[in-house]
Scaffold this motif. Sequence first.
Motif, short mmCIF file in Angstrom:
data_model
loop_
_atom_site.label_atom_id
_atom_site.label_comp_id
_atom_site.label_asym_id
_atom_site.label_seq_id
_atom_site.Cartn_x
_atom_site.Cartn_y
_atom_site.Cartn_z
N ARG A 10 15.57 52.27 68.53
CA ARG A 10 17.02 52.52 68.45
C ARG A 10 17.63 53.12 69.69
O ARG A 10 18.86 53.19 69.81
N GLU A 72 22.15 55.41 72.61
CA GLU A 72 21.97 54.67 71.35
C GLU A 72 22.19 53.19 71.66
O GLU A 72 23.25 52.81 72.16
N ARG A 73 21.19 52.36 71.35
CA ARG A 73 21.29 50.95 71.78
C ARG A 73 22.42 50.21 71.07
O ARG A 73 23.08 49.38 71.66
N ASP A 74 22.63 50.54 69.80
CA ASP A 74 23.68 49.85 69.02
C ASP A 74 25.07 50.05 69.59
O ASP A 74 25.88 49.14 69.62
N TYR A 109 15.93 60.63 65.94
CA TYR A 109 16.18 60.35 67.36
C TYR A 109 15.41 61.33 68.27
O TYR A 109 15.03 60.98 69.39
N GLU A 112 12.00 59.97 68.69
CA GLU A 112 12.07 58.76 69.54
C GLU A 112 12.27 59.15 71.00
O GLU A 112 11.70 58.54 71.91
#
Length: 184
Positions: A10, A72-74, A109, A112
Amino acid sequence: MYPVTRTSPRLALRELGIQDVDAVLAIYGSPEATEHLSFEPRTREQVGDIVARSIASATAEPRSEYALAVVERDTNELIGFGRLAMDPHQQRAATFGFALRPDAWGVGYGLETVRLLLGLGFEDLGLHRVWGARSPLNEASAKTMTAAGMVEEGTIRGHIRKAGRWRDSVVHAMLEDEWRAVSR
Ligand SMILES: CC(C)(COP(=O)(O)OP(=O)(O)OC[C@H]1O[C@@H](n2cnc3c(N)ncnc32)[C@H](O)[C@@H]1OP(=O)(O)O)[C@@H](O)C(=O)NCCC(=O)NCCS
């Protein structure tokens, strides 16, 4: 190594740009996010200096500091700040630190982010040891580093001066063979 790009399911690590000052301020200027860190909440001017120094250090040769945006990739939003700094007193070792914006806490997160930084250290930079120091009261940091497989090694007494008092730090570390075992 420049530029750094690493991704997890993510999140992504990327180099900082001067446009990131306000997003970093949302972390480093936050009393909540800095409660257990080594410094008081930063002003916008201080954060501007940190980001500018980080950008300059990114292209230094040899590079001794990796101060990076956690995105955040989204949404492509900067939600964290991660830093790996080569340890001048030890071969192939670095200290690291990480902080996320409070509204991004509690969904994994942090774990991650720690894995991204450890992956950078061990896989891209060929490090032997990565360690972080946390406040004895920083339960969230302890759990996050432990969840990533880091080992609690002990206490550095009187390590940090904050708000006019000396504070101990608890050290968590990982060695390269331990990273290989957990990242398989
Ligand atoms: C530390 C920090 C990055 C954790 O981020 P996060 O995204 O909330 O953490 P995660 O959701 O990945 O959770 C990781 C582990 O920590 C635990 N945890 C997270 N916040 C916690 C809290 N406030 N109290 C107790 N445990 C907590 C989680 O339950 C999880 O443990 P588990 O794997 O045993 O279930 C975040 O709280 C933060 O940015 N804090 C301010 C800066 C900071 O202290 N950085 C560390 C400097 S050493």
